[in-house]
Design a protein around this motif. Sequence first.
Motif, PDB file in Angstrom:
ATOM      1  N   LEU A  78       4.217 -16.775  24.748  1.00 30.17           N
ATOM      2  CA  LEU A  78       3.555 -15.667  25.431  1.00 30.17           C
ATOM      3  C   LEU A  78       2.933 -16.178  26.728  1.00 30.17           C
ATOM      4  O   LEU A  78       2.721 -17.377  26.892  1.00 30.17           O
ATOM      5  CB  LEU A  78       2.470 -15.070  24.534  1.00 30.17           C
ATOM      6  CG  LEU A  78       2.911 -14.317  23.271  1.00 30.17           C
ATOM      7  CD1 LEU A  78       1.691 -13.834  22.499  1.00 30.17           C
ATOM      8  CD2 LEU A  78       3.824 -13.150  23.616  1.00 30.17           C
ATOM      9  N   TYR A 108      -0.842  -7.450  14.204  1.00 26.58           N
ATOM     10  CA  TYR A 108      -1.023  -6.263  15.048  1.00 26.58           C
ATOM     11  C   TYR A 108      -1.961  -5.255  14.394  1.00 26.58           C
ATOM     12  O   TYR A 108      -2.921  -4.778  15.035  1.00 26.58           O
ATOM     13  CB  TYR A 108       0.338  -5.617  15.320  1.00 26.58           C
ATOM     14  CG  TYR A 108       0.246  -4.262  15.976  1.00 26.58           C
ATOM     15  CD1 TYR A 108      -0.118  -4.146  17.316  1.00 26.58           C
ATOM     16  CD2 TYR A 108       0.515  -3.097  15.257  1.00 26.58           C
ATOM     17  CE1 TYR A 108      -0.207  -2.894  17.921  1.00 26.58           C
ATOM     18  CE2 TYR A 108       0.438  -1.853  15.853  1.00 26.58           C
ATOM     19  CZ  TYR A 108       0.069  -1.756  17.190  1.00 26.58           C
ATOM     20  OH  TYR A 108      -0.031  -0.521  17.773  1.00 26.58           O
ATOM     21  N   THR A 115      -2.286 -16.520  29.445  1.00 27.98           N
ATOM     22  CA  THR A 115      -3.524 -15.791  29.141  1.00 27.98           C
ATOM     23  C   THR A 115      -3.629 -15.437  27.665  1.00 27.98           C
ATOM     24  O   THR A 115      -4.731 -15.338  27.114  1.00 27.98           O
ATOM     25  CB  THR A 115      -3.594 -14.490  29.971  1.00 27.98           C
ATOM     26  OG1 THR A 115      -3.442 -14.810  31.350  1.00 27.98           O
ATOM     27  CG2 THR A 115      -4.915 -13.761  29.755  1.00 27.98           C
ATOM     28  N   PHE A 116      -2.471 -15.265  27.004  1.00 27.87           N
ATOM     29  CA  PHE A 116      -2.462 -14.720  25.646  1.00 27.87           C
ATOM     30  C   PHE A 116      -2.005 -15.694  24.566  1.00 27.87           C
ATOM     31  O   PHE A 116      -2.296 -15.471  23.392  1.00 27.87           O
ATOM     32  CB  PHE A 116      -1.569 -13.473  25.603  1.00 27.87           C
ATOM     33  CG  PHE A 116      -1.998 -12.386  26.535  1.00 27.87           C
ATOM     34  CD1 PHE A 116      -3.087 -11.592  26.234  1.00 27.87           C
ATOM     35  CD2 PHE A 116      -1.326 -12.171  27.721  1.00 27.87           C
ATOM     36  CE1 PHE A 116      -3.501 -10.585  27.088  1.00 27.87           C
ATOM     37  CE2 PHE A 116      -1.722 -11.168  28.590  1.00 27.87           C
ATOM     38  CZ  PHE A 116      -2.821 -10.368  28.280  1.00 27.87           C
ATOM     39  N   ASN A 117      -1.284 -16.743  24.917  1.00 30.58           N
ATOM     40  CA  ASN A 117      -0.706 -17.563  23.840  1.00 30.58           C
ATOM     41  C   ASN A 117      -1.762 -18.300  23.028  1.00 30.58           C
ATOM     42  O   ASN A 117      -1.641 -18.424  21.806  1.00 30.58           O
ATOM     43  CB  ASN A 117       0.374 -18.516  24.366  1.00 30.58           C
ATOM     44  CG  ASN A 117      -0.133 -19.507  25.402  1.00 30.58           C
ATOM     45  OD1 ASN A 117      -1.335 -19.652  25.613  1.00 30.58           O
ATOM     46  ND2 ASN A 117       0.804 -20.157  26.069  1.00 30.58           N
ATOM     47  N   PRO A 136      -5.103 -17.418  22.425  1.00 28.11           N
ATOM     48  CA  PRO A 136      -5.762 -16.526  21.451  1.00 28.11           C
ATOM     49  C   PRO A 136      -4.811 -16.020  20.369  1.00 28.11           C
ATOM     50  O   PRO A 136      -5.223 -15.814  19.225  1.00 28.11           O
ATOM     51  CB  PRO A 136      -6.312 -15.385  22.311  1.00 28.11           C
ATOM     52  CG  PRO A 136      -5.623 -15.481  23.612  1.00 28.11           C
ATOM     53  CD  PRO A 136      -5.265 -16.911  23.807  1.00 28.11           C
ATOM     54  N   ALA A 137      -3.527 -15.849  20.716  1.00 27.32           N
ATOM     55  CA  ALA A 137      -2.560 -15.400  19.709  1.00 27.32           C
ATOM     56  C   ALA A 137      -2.386 -16.456  18.624  1.00 27.32           C
ATOM     57  O   ALA A 137      -2.368 -16.137  17.423  1.00 27.32           O
ATOM     58  CB  ALA A 137      -1.218 -15.098  20.367  1.00 27.32           C
ATOM     59  N   TYR A 144      -5.460 -16.632  16.434  1.00 28.18           N
ATOM     60  CA  TYR A 144      -5.524 -15.504  15.503  1.00 28.18           C
ATOM     61  C   TYR A 144      -4.540 -15.703  14.363  1.00 28.18           C
ATOM     62  O   TYR A 144      -4.858 -15.437  13.194  1.00 28.18           O
ATOM     63  CB  TYR A 144      -5.237 -14.205  16.245  1.00 28.18           C
ATOM     64  CG  TYR A 144      -5.715 -12.972  15.515  1.00 28.18           C
ATOM     65  CD1 TYR A 144      -7.078 -12.719  15.369  1.00 28.18           C
ATOM     66  CD2 TYR A 144      -4.816 -12.048  14.989  1.00 28.18           C
ATOM     67  CE1 TYR A 144      -7.518 -11.591  14.702  1.00 28.18           C
ATOM     68  CE2 TYR A 144      -5.250 -10.921  14.334  1.00 28.18           C
ATOM     69  CZ  TYR A 144      -6.602 -10.692  14.183  1.00 28.18           C
ATOM     70  OH  TYR A 144      -7.045  -9.580  13.518  1.00 28.18           O
ATOM     71  N   LEU A 183       4.913 -17.195  19.502  1.00 31.65           N
ATOM     72  CA  LEU A 183       3.652 -16.845  20.164  1.00 31.65           C
ATOM     73  C   LEU A 183       3.278 -17.852  21.248  1.00 31.65           C
ATOM     74  O   LEU A 183       2.618 -17.497  22.229  1.00 31.65           O
ATOM     75  CB  LEU A 183       2.527 -16.744  19.130  1.00 31.65           C
ATOM     76  CG  LEU A 183       2.668 -15.612  18.099  1.00 31.65           C
ATOM     77  CD1 LEU A 183       1.517 -15.636  17.111  1.00 31.65           C
ATOM     78  CD2 LEU A 183       2.758 -14.250  18.782  1.00 31.65           C
ATOM     79  N   LEU A 193      -3.325  -8.073  23.825  1.00 37.54           N
ATOM     80  CA  LEU A 193      -2.765  -9.043  22.889  1.00 37.54           C
ATOM     81  C   LEU A 193      -2.039  -8.334  21.753  1.00 37.54           C
ATOM     82  O   LEU A 193      -0.928  -8.725  21.374  1.00 37.54           O
ATOM     83  CB  LEU A 193      -3.879  -9.935  22.320  1.00 37.54           C
ATOM     84  CG  LEU A 193      -3.462 -10.954  21.250  1.00 37.54           C
ATOM     85  CD1 LEU A 193      -2.434 -11.924  21.808  1.00 37.54           C
ATOM     86  CD2 LEU A 193      -4.676 -11.695  20.712  1.00 37.54           C
ATOM     87  N   GLN A 245     -10.240  -7.085  25.258  1.00 35.75           N
ATOM     88  CA  GLN A 245      -9.583  -8.356  25.006  1.00 35.75           C
ATOM     89  C   GLN A 245      -8.396  -8.218  24.054  1.00 35.75           C
ATOM     90  O   GLN A 245      -7.374  -8.880  24.232  1.00 35.75           O
ATOM     91  CB  GLN A 245     -10.588  -9.362  24.405  1.00 35.75           C
ATOM     92  CG  GLN A 245     -11.735  -9.767  25.327  1.00 35.75           C
ATOM     93  CD  GLN A 245     -12.840  -8.732  25.387  1.00 35.75           C
ATOM     94  OE1 GLN A 245     -12.981  -7.905  24.491  1.00 35.75           O
ATOM     95  NE2 GLN A 245     -13.618  -8.761  26.465  1.00 35.75           N
ATOM     96  N   GLN A 246      -8.522  -7.358  23.069  1.00 33.70           N
ATOM     97  CA  GLN A 246      -7.548  -7.351  21.983  1.00 33.70           C
ATOM     98  C   GLN A 246      -6.378  -6.395  22.180  1.00 33.70           C
ATOM     99  O   GLN A 246      -5.298  -6.633  21.653  1.00 33.70           O
ATOM    100  CB  GLN A 246      -8.244  -7.039  20.642  1.00 33.70           C
ATOM    101  CG  GLN A 246      -9.143  -8.155  20.188  1.00 33.70           C
ATOM    102  CD  GLN A 246      -9.611  -8.015  18.744  1.00 33.70           C
ATOM    103  OE1 GLN A 246     -10.331  -8.849  18.235  1.00 33.70           O
ATOM    104  NE2 GLN A 246      -9.206  -6.962  18.076  1.00 33.70           N
TER     105      GLN A 246
END
Length: 312
Positions: A25, A84, A28-30, A32-33, A36, A22, A105, A101-102
């Motif tokens: 990624l 997911y 922009t996404f790594n 929040p990933a 989470y 992750l 991702l 947002q989600q």
Amino acid sequence: MQWLSNFEGELELAFTKAENILAKLPVTFNRPALAYLDKFHVLKDGRSKNYICYLLPYWLGEHVEVHMTDSQNFAVANIFGMMYYHLIDEMMDEPNAKSTQQLPLANLIHLEFIQIYNGYFPAESPFWYYFKKYITEWAEAVTHEQHQDYFQEKSNAIAHKAAPVKLSIVSSILLTGEEDKDLITQLEDAVDTVLVTLQMVDDWQDWKKDLQEGSYNCLISMVQSQLHIPKDRRPTHAEIEQALYSTDLLLRYAERAESNHETLEAIKPIVPYLYQFHGYLCDNVKQAARQIEAERQLLQQGGLAYWLSKNI
């Protein structure tokens, strides 16, 4: 709890591997990933404990003699799959607030989920038949949950909300080179049974929250059935507490979990850790039932006896 302690080291490695994937990624996404993912780290305090999701590949790998590295990869796939579907569930609950947002991702995480299995199973593999089967089970279950009383009418549909977990079964068995359909069916049924009891445990713990949010809940369903409340309304908080403290409802709830445990006897020699995990779940429900039953008896003895039990 050998079903957990024997695999803690492997779980740590699986989560580390998931973090490393992750982290690659797009920027922009790594972040929040990874944030989470941290919410579900099974070995950290205060996190969601989706034990069966992470551990099932290891439990199965012992029986079908899958290499530990492969079991670890399937555990990582399960981690991504779990993330997911949690993201999708959240978007279904609050579509306007979270979708923007989600959704991107979720799709990036789903891609990592698929890529792990693509590395093992070509397009013509029977794996993809089961993949479609479990995703369809999930879709049907989450679509009709608010319109059917699953706990009373179709309990397996409760398990199907987590049907993709069963990919661990077919991935582990097919890796041996043989599609043992009888074993797959037996293990599918066993995992469904465990998932039903797991939902029962969660629903006992979360019934107040689920009542407030309007979510389906097995315990609330049982109260509704026992009190003969029409399907067009849900029990009130007071009605549920009355059912818990003035009847043996929770004892019968625990008996249903115990009945599930009895049906798993056949898989005890095959996947002993799955059987042990289900016993742990049953113990949780039975302990809650004994506690409520003790308080119920004290209340029957009178207010003074109940006050003394709580304050002395």
